[in-house]
Write an enzyme that holds these catalytic residues in place. Sequence first.
Site, short mmCIF file in Angstrom:
data_model
loop_
_atom_site.label_atom_id
_atom_site.label_comp_id
_atom_site.label_asym_id
_atom_site.label_seq_id
_atom_site.Cartn_x
_atom_site.Cartn_y
_atom_site.Cartn_z
N PRO A 196 4.85 30.26 -30.69
CG PRO A 196 5.77 32.40 -30.54
CD PRO A 196 4.55 31.67 -30.98
CG ASP A 249 1.74 32.16 -27.75
OD1 ASP A 249 2.75 32.68 -28.29
OD2 ASP A 249 0.65 32.03 -28.35
CG HIS A 250 8.61 34.29 -26.29
ND1 HIS A 250 8.49 35.50 -25.65
CD2 HIS A 250 9.90 33.91 -26.11
CE1 HIS A 250 9.64 35.85 -25.13
NE2 HIS A 250 10.52 34.89 -25.38
NE ARG A 251 1.39 33.61 -30.99
CZ ARG A 251 0.30 33.09 -31.54
NH1 ARG A 251 -0.03 33.42 -32.78
NH2 ARG A 251 -0.45 32.23 -30.88
#
Length: 436
Positions: A227, A408-410
């Site tokens: 994401p 990466d929003h993770r």
Amino acid sequence: MTSPQQFLLPDVGEGLTEAEILAWSVRPGDVVEVNQIIVEVETAKAAVELPSPYAGVVSALHAEVGDLLPVGRPLITIDTDAPGEAAGGEPDGGAVPQQPDAEQAELLVGYGPQGAGAGRRRRRPGHHVQPQGADRVEVSAPDPAGARPAAKPPVRKLAKDLGVDLTTVAPTGPGNTITREDVRRAVPETQPAPVPETARGSETRIPIRGVRRHTAAAMVASAFTAPHVTEFITVDVTATMRLRELVAGRREFRELRVTPLLFFARAFLIALAKTPEANSSWDEAAQEIVLKHYVNLGVAAATERGLVVPNIKGADRMPLLELAQGLADLTATARAGRTSPQDMTGGTVTLTNVGVFGADTGTPILNPGEAAILAVGAVRRMPWVVQDDDGDERIEPRWGTQLALSFDHRLMDGRQGSELLANTAQILHEPGLAML
């Protein structure tokens, strides 16, 4: 009595499954020696010349130019003088064709994953390829005058990587020595490889192969797996541009082309130390976040073969001079089409310079397996509001640029991404902050 030996297509990178045949250097009936270049192949990561593991006579080629051959399939058959005789000269005890074992493979130039010295080189008359492990041994055409060109070991290594014959280079350094810039100037301009095209009316169809296919697959996988979040900032880099001029004038940097990208890379590396989550990866199978305690800085490079992202190993531990040399060597090797598979793997974060094309900014897509990528826009003169010590404001021309950070929003929350971008910009605005 001769014995046919089949040479199977090896994995010349890390986990590659196939390669395209670019050019054969031999044909049936030719006599070949061990380590003689027999074929040039292109994988998803690089173009590589493969040497023969056997000495003998070529009896069959099992693929044509343009064919995609899976790893492990027969590439060539060579009739040897003794049954099973390969690079090590040991019989295999039977007539079944054998591949060179691991110990023998180490003796073969270009067999298996390559080091920094491997790349896309054309054989030249009088130039002999040396076995791996003999980096300091140079065998090239003798100088007509019998003199060995004067060059430092790092310069000789660069020439070896780029396939430049030092005897043909005009020296410009102190004491008539050859410099890095002399070597880079001696690299011939690469010509785009001919691409088979099928014209249909007003359109042209180009087969998707090699680097282009790998890049497309990687970008799609990244875009639909990680994401993405992209943040932007505009920064006054006037102080950094002054520092660049100061550094470029120092004696130890005079052989290098000192560009703003060097200082953007340095600022990014310093800021990464305060945001370790940006130098991590997501292990889906183990359900773990892997924090890397080293930084292999990838630098996106546009080449005739497509986009490649080689990386500088251990960039975070390099002083500015070593980082400058690493960037210069990496870009020169990439533009010459000689990046090795090893240099294309193991990256942890990436820097991409869209400003070189005149663009102000962009929304970069993460390199698969990485948590962050920083895009640098064009450095331009801009009107800027400047405040003096008394609080009075005025508008004056300053050097400015835009930075775009995708993450990466993770692996990173918005706060961590914002801090990384802001810290990078702050160092570029006032480089003295790097001393804190």
